[in-house]
Design an enzyme around this catalytic site. Structure first.
Site, PDB file in Angstrom:
ATOM      1  N   ASP A 119      -6.903   0.445  -8.435  1.00 25.30           N
ATOM      2  CA  ASP A 119      -8.082   1.309  -8.589  1.00 25.30           C
ATOM      3  C   ASP A 119      -8.842   1.042  -9.889  1.00 25.30           C
ATOM      4  OD1 ASP A 119      -7.547   2.479  -6.156  1.00 25.30           O
ATOM      5  OD2 ASP A 119      -6.420   4.141  -7.017  1.00 25.30           O
ATOM      6  N   GLN A 163      -0.100   4.218   0.433  1.00 23.73           N
ATOM      7  CA  GLN A 163      -0.479   5.206   1.450  1.00 23.73           C
ATOM      8  C   GLN A 163       0.311   4.971   2.732  1.00 23.73           C
ATOM      9  OE1 GLN A 163      -4.771   5.047   1.645  1.00 23.73           O
ATOM     10  NE2 GLN A 163      -4.992   6.149  -0.270  1.00 23.73           N
ATOM     11  N   THR A 188       0.830  -1.198   0.000  1.00 17.76           N
ATOM     12  CA  THR A 188       0.000   0.000   0.000  1.00 17.76           C
ATOM     13  C   THR A 188       0.866   1.251   0.000  1.00 17.76           C
ATOM     14  OG1 THR A 188      -1.039   1.378   1.721  1.00 17.76           O
ATOM     15  CG2 THR A 188      -0.702  -0.913   2.289  1.00 17.76           C
TER      16      THR A 188
HETATM   17  C1  S3P Z   1      -3.165   5.754  -3.329  1.00 20.10           C
HETATM   18  C2  S3P Z   1      -2.873   4.450  -3.034  1.00 20.10           C
HETATM   19  C3  S3P Z   1      -3.833   3.346  -3.189  1.00 20.10           C
HETATM   20  C4  S3P Z   1      -5.004   3.747  -4.069  1.00 20.10           C
HETATM   21  C5  S3P Z   1      -5.543   5.094  -3.711  1.00 20.10           C
HETATM   22  C6  S3P Z   1      -4.473   6.159  -3.854  1.00 20.10           C
HETATM   23  C7  S3P Z   1      -2.129   6.779  -3.115  1.00 20.10           C
HETATM   24  O1  S3P Z   1      -4.324   2.977  -1.916  1.00 20.10           O
HETATM   25  O2  S3P Z   1      -6.021   2.787  -3.995  1.00 20.10           O
HETATM   26  O3  S3P Z   1      -6.628   5.428  -4.549  1.00 20.10           O
HETATM   27  O4  S3P Z   1      -2.269   7.901  -3.624  1.00 20.10           O
HETATM   28  O5  S3P Z   1      -1.142   6.479  -2.425  1.00 20.10           O
HETATM   29  P1  S3P Z   1      -3.538   1.938  -0.980  1.00 20.10           P
HETATM   30  O6  S3P Z   1      -2.255   2.560  -0.588  1.00 20.10           O
HETATM   31  O7  S3P Z   1      -4.435   1.735   0.197  1.00 20.10           O
HETATM   32  O8  S3P Z   1      -3.377   0.699  -1.803  1.00 20.10           O
END
Ligand code: S3P
Length: 430
Positions: free
Chosen positions: A315, A169, A167
């Site tokens: 996504d 994020q 992930t």
């Molecule tokens: C994102 C990471 C993804 C993605 C989200 C945007 C980002 O989430 O689904 O729309 O900008 O870092 P995850 O990190 O939970 O996979």
């Protein structure tokens, strides 16, 4: 608000998709933490990104909007202290704002509270609370959910973290916190998630090295202001790629699409399925690969997708399921459990709404089984977006091949990532 959409004969023309949401969030954050004046050109003025912009205006960055660009006078790595004891930050629907900001707030010498809308208030936050607490931040939550009450610490303790999930994020939160640490922070993940933070941190002057799924970041004294141009969002382009592939006789050009190798899984899979997709005019804009994409209606065959590919198209999976309903054979998607904790439970949302349209889609705990059929007819009916932007846009593309009328409830949620989506879609329908 609901929208009524009808089947189309074919799609054609040229589409310019809006700027990348992930890159815009990061550009606003790092420009706000930098010293000096940054410019973020072609930023995404969507609801989610506006939450990040507002949060940093509150915390001492000066952000002006002029002619599609953001002019940001950074506040420096140490953000302004709140006047009344703590900051109250409203993150709306935005998981990216919440989780990335948590990493930055962990390194501040003040308290901040992050709240969000109903959907965000159900999404798991332990994934950031855990590593950031190990670094020394004091984070309270409602049993792993919002609100988050973050009391930062400076310096934080350096961390070697191995995540069990891919992930971006969480990775970004730890890397941003690492800027405030007392030593070298490392982060490892099972499969490489999107790497916009790593690329941008380097551009802003942070000392960061990347080796496969392993990232090392050093504490920073300062970040230096940059002039950034945000590429178009491949996650927004995905809806138009899908439309051109599934509506017979279509031929569409999509301009200025970011094709970072950590984000281009959809294109790879579609090519395996026999899609007529050409990437042209490949170039680099602000450390990100960008190209134009030409897509033509194609007879597709089924494919299998597993956990190794999911992070590169996470996504895009809802709209990919729609494409798979039009491919001959059975498509299986596994290793996509994360879809259950997105803006909606996307496995449940996609399966239930596609069944209403007459598609043969079954849910798995971590994915889907889609029984495709070239030229399979969907039938329009009333469907729900679950106030999830990507579900609404997926259903809108499905309506282009569904007999009769498709009515999408709560259609306005597209503003989260793609203000003006329905107009752009209408413009390519013939
Ligand atoms: C994102 C990471 C993804 C993605 C989200 C945007 C980002 O989430 O689904 O729309 O900008 O870092 P995850 O990190 O939970 O996979």
């Amino acid at each position: 608000m609901e929208i009524k959409l009808k089947k189309t004969n074919y799609v054609s023309g040229v589409v310019e998709v809006p700027a990348d949401k992930s890159v815009t969030h990061r550009a606003v954050m790092l420009s706000s933490l930098a010293e000096g004046n940054s410019i973020v050109r072609n930023y995404l003025p969507s609801d989610d990104c506006n939450r990040t912009i507002e949060a940093f205006c509150q915390m001492g960055a000066e952000i002006k909007i002029d002619n599609g660009s953001l002019y940001i006078k950074g506040a420096g790595l140490k953000l302004a202290k709140p006047q009344n004891g703590k900051y109250n930050i409203y993150a709306g629907n935005s998981g990216t704002t919440t989780r990335l900001l948590s990493g930055i707030l962990a390194g501040q010498k003040f308290e901040a509270v992050i709240t969000g809308d109903d959907s965000l208030s159900k999404r798991p936050m332990r994934r950031v609370i855990l590593p950031l607490s190990q670094m020394g931040a004091d984070i309270k939550s409602n049993d792993g959910l919002l609100p988050l009450i973050i009391k930062g610490r400076n310096p934080l303790k350096a961390l070697n973290y191995e995540s069990d999930k891919s992930t971006a994020q969480v990775k970004s939160a730890v890397l941003f916190a690492g800027l405030y640490a007392d030593g070298v922070t490392t982060y490892k993940e099972p499969a490489k998630s999107r790497d916009h933070s790593e690329r941008m941190l380097k551009a802003f002057g942070a000392d960061i090295t990347v080796s496969g799924n392993f990232v090392t970041v050093y504490p920073a004294e300062r970040l230096t202001a940059q002039d950034i141009t945000v590429p178009g969002d491949i996650s927004s382009a995905a809806f138009f790629i899908a439309a051109a592939l599934i509506v017979p006789d279509s031929n569409l050009s999509i301009r200025n699409v970011g094709v970072n190798p950590t984000r281009d899984g959809l294109i790879e899979v579609l090519k395996q399925m026999g899609a007529d997709i050409t990437l042209t005019n490949m170039r680099e804009i602000s450390q990100e690969p960008v190209c134009d994409i030409v897509v033509k209606y194609s007879k597709l065959k089924a494919v299998d997708i597993d956990a190794s590919l999911v992070p590169r198209m996470v996504d895009e999976i809802p709209v990919f399921v729609l494409i798979a309903t039009q491919a001959s054979g059975v498509t299986r998607i596994s290793g996509a459990k994360e879809l259950r904790v997105k803006e909606s439970d996307r496995i449940e949302a996609v399966t239930s709404q596609f069944k209403k349209l007459g598609a043969q889609v079954e849910s798995l705990e971590d994915g889907f089984i889609i029984n495709g059929n070239s030229g399979f007819n969907l039938t329009g009916t009333v469907v729900d977006s679950f106030e999830d932007h990507r579900i609404a846009m997926t259903l809108a593309v499905a309506s282009l091949i569904a007999e009769g009328e498709t009515v999408i409830r709560d259609s306005h949620c597209v503003d989260i990532s793609f203000p003006g989506f329905y107009k752009v879609l209408k413009n390519i329908c013939r």
